[in-house]
Write a protein that holds these residues in place. Sequence first.
Motif: not given
Length: 228
Positions: A118, A160-161, A179-183, A186, A227
Amino acid sequence: RAKRSFCSGMLTERMHHPPADSLTYHPPTTIIATAFDVTPSHGAGQPWTHQGWEWQENCLLLRLAETRITRDDVCLAHSCLTELTHAVTQAVGPSWQVRVFGSIANGFARHGSDVDATCIRKNSPDGCPEHSSQDLLEHMVALLKHNPNFQIIEAVKAARIPILRLKFGRALDVDLSFQNVEPLPNTQLLRAYVDLSPRLQDLGVLVKIWAEAAGVCGAPKGHLSAYS
């Protein structure tokens, strides 16, 4: 020796402490047959012998050896990320960076695993221009279409992303999001598990192989995510 020790540790508990109904215990032959494409030699409904457990251990070790990530895989992924980082700097400036997530970063990668990355903004002084995810994607498309090492497979703009699907070096599949910080946390969590013991790394790979063979892995199909 280390791999044999790992599998022996997995199986010792069941070998020395069989289920209470061990006289009729039937091991998960369906799982083994689908995941490892082999058929156990013992009869249905019969307890497993020491030879049966050795057979299963050998199957596990063989599949791990077949799917083990290679040095060439690692070198190719490293080259890809180096090129992507350079491209991001050219496209939107040094205040942006490429961060890797998924199996290639968490330690559960296999031979042929793709790269998930990302593009995110670094901590930088105020005044640096902001970019929307869609703007970042457009900038990268404009730059990478002139890079002979990358082939643009698809640009998913409406999600969305946004995701830019690429092929690097005609061999490596790459999903570049923006701008995909969620993963990221994890990935750090799974990496921490791997760092605890190499047994967990092999166990995670085997569970993933089984889940894919059993048809229970794949969030787009309504199954568990990789995941999970």
